[in-house]
Scaffold this active site. Structure first.
Site, short mmCIF file in Angstrom:
data_model
loop_
_atom_site.label_atom_id
_atom_site.label_comp_id
_atom_site.label_asym_id
_atom_site.label_seq_id
_atom_site.Cartn_x
_atom_site.Cartn_y
_atom_site.Cartn_z
N SER A 51 -22.79 -7.22 4.07
CA SER A 51 -23.06 -8.40 2.92
C SER A 51 -22.02 -9.25 3.81
N GLY A 53 1.86 3.37 -1.85
CA GLY A 53 1.30 4.25 -3.07
C GLY A 53 1.10 5.30 -2.38
N THR A 54 0.06 5.55 -1.72
CA THR A 54 -0.45 6.43 -1.05
C THR A 54 -0.91 6.31 0.07
N GLY A 55 -1.26 7.78 0.89
CA GLY A 55 -1.11 8.00 2.68
C GLY A 55 -0.34 7.64 2.87
N LEU A 56 0.09 7.05 3.87
CA LEU A 56 0.72 6.65 5.11
C LEU A 56 1.96 5.90 4.64
N GLY A 91 0.50 -1.52 0.16
CA GLY A 91 -0.08 -0.30 0.03
C GLY A 91 1.14 1.67 0.17
N TYR A 135 -7.85 1.08 18.02
CA TYR A 135 -8.91 -0.53 18.69
C TYR A 135 -8.85 -1.84 17.68
C1 HXC Z 1 -20.95 -0.88 3.08
C2 HXC Z 1 -19.63 -2.20 1.06
C3 HXC Z 1 -18.36 -0.77 1.14
C4 HXC Z 1 -19.81 0.34 2.29
C5 HXC Z 1 -17.39 -1.84 -0.03
N1 HXC Z 1 -19.06 -2.44 0.37
N2 HXC Z 1 -17.87 -0.70 0.87
N3 HXC Z 1 -20.65 -1.87 2.26
N4 HXC Z 1 -20.15 -0.31 3.32
N5 HXC Z 1 -18.85 1.96 2.23
C6 HXC Z 1 -19.59 -4.18 -0.35
C7 HXC Z 1 -19.60 -4.26 -1.31
O1 HXC Z 1 -21.02 -4.05 -1.93
C8 HXC Z 1 -19.66 -5.79 -1.64
O2 HXC Z 1 -20.03 -6.42 -0.84
C9 HXC Z 1 -17.67 -5.49 -0.94
O3 HXC Z 1 -17.35 -4.49 -0.09
C10 HXC Z 1 -16.80 -5.12 -2.18
O4 HXC Z 1 -17.29 -4.30 -1.97
P1 HXC Z 1 -15.64 -3.94 -3.70
O5 HXC Z 1 -16.46 -2.41 -4.15
O6 HXC Z 1 -15.79 -4.66 -4.73
O7 HXC Z 1 -14.00 -4.27 -2.43
P2 HXC Z 1 -12.84 -3.62 -3.47
O8 HXC Z 1 -14.28 -2.88 -4.21
O9 HXC Z 1 -12.15 -4.68 -3.78
O10 HXC Z 1 -12.90 -2.50 -2.53
C11 HXC Z 1 -12.18 -3.00 -1.54
C12 HXC Z 1 -12.42 -2.15 -0.33
C13 HXC Z 1 -11.60 -0.39 -0.56
C14 HXC Z 1 -12.17 -2.42 1.08
C15 HXC Z 1 -14.19 -1.78 0.10
O11 HXC Z 1 -12.84 0.49 0.43
C16 HXC Z 1 -10.82 -0.27 -1.10
O12 HXC Z 1 -10.14 -0.29 -1.98
N6 HXC Z 1 -9.92 0.00 0.27
C17 HXC Z 1 -8.52 -0.20 0.38
C18 HXC Z 1 -8.14 1.23 0.70
C19 HXC Z 1 -9.16 1.67 2.04
O13 HXC Z 1 -9.44 1.30 2.40
N7 HXC Z 1 -8.24 2.24 2.94
C20 HXC Z 1 -8.49 3.49 3.85
C21 HXC Z 1 -7.79 2.39 5.71
S1 HXC Z 1 -7.90 3.64 7.26
P3 HXC Z 1 -20.99 -7.18 -2.57
O14 HXC Z 1 -22.20 -8.22 -1.27
O15 HXC Z 1 -22.09 -5.63 -2.73
O16 HXC Z 1 -20.75 -7.54 -3.10
C22 HXC Z 1 -7.55 2.97 8.11
C23 HXC Z 1 -7.78 3.29 9.34
C24 HXC Z 1 -8.29 2.68 10.31
O17 HXC Z 1 -8.02 1.53 7.72
C25 HXC Z 1 -8.27 3.96 11.82
C26 HXC Z 1 -8.66 4.84 11.61
C27 HXC Z 1 -8.54 5.78 12.83
P1 NAP Z 2 -4.79 4.09 2.34
O1 NAP Z 2 -4.10 5.44 1.70
O2 NAP Z 2 -6.36 4.40 1.41
O3 NAP Z 2 -4.54 3.14 1.77
C1 NAP Z 2 -4.27 2.22 1.98
C2 NAP Z 2 -3.71 0.78 1.22
O4 NAP Z 2 -3.58 -0.04 0.93
C3 NAP Z 2 -3.60 1.49 -0.48
O5 NAP Z 2 -2.30 2.49 -0.84
C4 NAP Z 2 -4.68 0.79 -1.53
O6 NAP Z 2 -3.83 0.63 -2.86
C5 NAP Z 2 -3.21 -0.73 -0.43
N1 NAP Z 2 -4.37 -1.39 -0.80
C6 NAP Z 2 -5.83 -2.01 -0.38
N2 NAP Z 2 -5.61 -3.21 -0.78
C7 NAP Z 2 -5.21 -3.83 -1.14
C8 NAP Z 2 -4.68 -4.93 -1.09
N3 NAP Z 2 -5.40 -6.29 -1.75
N4 NAP Z 2 -3.40 -5.37 -1.68
C9 NAP Z 2 -2.35 -4.45 -2.54
N5 NAP Z 2 -3.16 -3.67 -1.57
C10 NAP Z 2 -3.94 -3.21 -1.27
O7 NAP Z 2 -4.96 4.59 3.45
P2 NAP Z 2 -4.18 5.46 4.31
O8 NAP Z 2 -4.87 6.43 5.65
O9 NAP Z 2 -2.82 5.33 4.11
O10 NAP Z 2 -4.19 4.10 5.78
C11 NAP Z 2 -2.58 3.21 5.50
C12 NAP Z 2 -2.91 2.29 6.58
O11 NAP Z 2 -2.60 2.90 8.13
C13 NAP Z 2 -3.72 1.50 6.60
O12 NAP Z 2 -3.50 -0.04 7.50
C14 NAP Z 2 -4.60 1.78 7.82
O13 NAP Z 2 -5.45 1.21 8.61
C15 NAP Z 2 -3.69 2.35 8.48
N6 NAP Z 2 -4.00 4.12 9.85
C16 NAP Z 2 -4.53 4.87 8.56
C17 NAP Z 2 -5.11 5.72 10.08
C18 NAP Z 2 -5.29 7.08 9.18
O14 NAP Z 2 -6.07 7.86 10.26
N7 NAP Z 2 -5.39 7.34 8.14
C19 NAP Z 2 -5.22 5.48 11.45
C20 NAP Z 2 -4.88 4.24 11.62
C21 NAP Z 2 -4.26 3.43 11.19
P3 NAP Z 2 -4.93 0.25 -4.02
O15 NAP Z 2 -6.19 0.47 -3.28
O16 NAP Z 2 -3.79 0.53 -4.75
O17 NAP Z 2 -4.60 -1.74 -3.69
#
Ligand code: HXC
Ligand code: NAP
Length: 287
Positions: A110, A21-24, A19, A152
């Site tokens: 789901s 390529g983006t963010g943290l 991961g 958490y």
């Molecule tokens: C409910 C959802 C949803 C949402 C997707 N789904 N988004 N359900 N609410 N907001 C459901 C879809 O309907 C589908 O189920 C299933 O999840 C898969 O969705 P897809 O869109 O096909 O998945 P995909 O394209 O692979 O994307 C994965 C993803 C997406 C996790 C849903 O958000 C993603 O690519 N995230 C990567 C980066 C990321 O999340 N970064 C944030 C990390 S921050 P059905 O049943 O319809 O098939 C973090 C911080 C924590 O962790 C702490 C902060 C303080």
């Molecule tokens: P982010 O930019 O969305 O980073 C998540 C990265 O994970 C993206 O680059 C995404 O790239 C990659 N990723 C997701 N699914 C993947 C897969 N199946 N295979 C390979 N790469 C995948 O968000 P962020 O805020 O920087 O988060 C980075 C880390 O910090 C995460 O572990 C998150 O839980 C943690 N964190 C963040 C916060 C916050 O406040 N930002 C707080 C606590 C913890 P692609 O979509 O291109 O795959």
């Protein structure tokens, strides 16, 4: 906000960031490049990786390899390891940073939605760890893992239950392997960040108007969110040789957020000074 480590602290070190390529992940990678690392960034989107790699090379003058990899696919992780060794030689550290997350009442999810998050966070992290660990052990090379969890991971949290399950598993993985693989000179540590603004997290955890309704800084004793360089400093330290005796540790970097929100009487901060004055006077009267 300045970098903390000595220049050259990562000279001749090769670090893989999932991961990255983006963010943290990008911010931590950038700092390690500034410190002399060879950097490998992976994620599912090659175009994003290529753009970031180009930017990072221009910004730091360092060497960056961008390899597409879905961390839920073991063979793709093995490919990252092969390509990294072909380009840079020995791998020194792996930063398990990739994650997936979104907010939802759990009963609205789901089973596929639950799977998708747990698979990225937990399966993706243990696949990456297993592939990299086996490689280091087979080659008798030392290594360091750094896993990004959340606060958490200990407490659990409503509305992000799949993420909480996944991160709790990563926490268990970190501590377990810190002990088991220490004999191979492989360290495992984790960081639990509080809120650090990124497009990826904010768009999924504070979508739409929520960002106006819930200001994360208000929940934090220091009354601000984290700066990326603050996290990058800690990550670089934990992946560097300077932290060589730290193993199995999870360091929280959240401005005091989770302790404040777990503290029985933390809400008394809302009592104004005048009311404390009044209470003090009344106490005095009571003798
Ligand atoms: C409910 C959802 C949803 C949402 C997707 N789904 N988004 N359900 N609410 N907001 C459901 C879809 O309907 C589908 O189920 C299933 O999840 C898969 O969705 P897809 O869109 O096909 O998945 P995909 O394209 O692979 O994307 C994965 C993803 C997406 C996790 C849903 O958000 C993603 O690519 N995230 C990567 C980066 C990321 O999340 N970064 C944030 C990390 S921050 P059905 O049943 O319809 O098939 C973090 C911080 C924590 O962790 C702490 C902060 C303080
Ligand atoms: P982010 O930019 O969305 O980073 C998540 C990265 O994970 C993206 O680059 C995404 O790239 C990659 N990723 C997701 N699914 C993947 C897969 N199946 N295979 C390979 N790469 C995948 O968000 P962020 O805020 O920087 O988060 C980075 C880390 O910090 C995460 O572990 C998150 O839980 C943690 N964190 C963040 C916060 C916050 O406040 N930002 C707080 C606590 C913890 P692609 O979509 O291109 O795959």
């Amino acid at each position: 906000m300045e970098g903390m480590l000595k220049p050259g602290s990562f000279k001749d070190k090769t670090i893989i960031i999932t991961g990255g390529g983006t963010g943290l992940g990008r911010s931590m990678g950038k700092y390690m490049l500034e410190l002399g690392a060879n950097l490998v960034i992976t994620s599912r989107k090659q175009a994003v990786l290529d753009k970031t790699a180009e930017e990072l090379k221009n910004e730091t003058g360092g060497k960056v390899l961008a390899v597409t990899c879905d961390i839920r696919k073991y063979d793709e992780i093995e490919n990252v390891i092969r390509q990294t060794e072909a380009t840079f030689g020995q791998i020194h550290g792996v930063l398990n940073n990739a994650a997936g997350n979104f907010i939802s009442p759990t009963e609205r999810l789901s089973h596929r939605a639950f799977d998708i998050v747990v698979d990225i966070v937990l399966k993706g992290t243990y696949y990456t760890t297993l592939a990299a660990g086996k490689n280091w052990i087979a080659k008798k090379q030392p290594g360091v893992f750094l896993n990004i969890v959340t606060t958490y991971a200990w407490t659990g949290s409503g509305y992000v239950v799949p993420s909480a399950c996944g991160k709790a598993g990563v926490l268990a993985l970190t501590k377990s392997l810190a002990v088991e693989w220490a004999k191979y000179n492989i360290r495992s540590n984790a960081i639990a960040p509080g809120p650090f603004p990124t497009e990826g997290a904010w768009s999924r955890l504070l979508p739409g108007d929520l960002v106006k309704k819930f200001n994360p800084a208000e929940r934090i004793p220091l009354k601000r969110v984290g700066e990326h360089q603050e996290l990058a400093n800690l990550a670089a330290y934990l992946m560097s040789d300077y932290s060589g005796y730290i193993n199995g540790e999870v360091i929280t970097i959240d401005g005091g957020e989770w302790l404040r929100n777990g503290g029985e009487f933390s809400h008394l901060e809302h009592i104004p000074e005048e009311l404390w004055d009044k209470l003090e006077k009344e106490r005095g009267k009571g003798g």
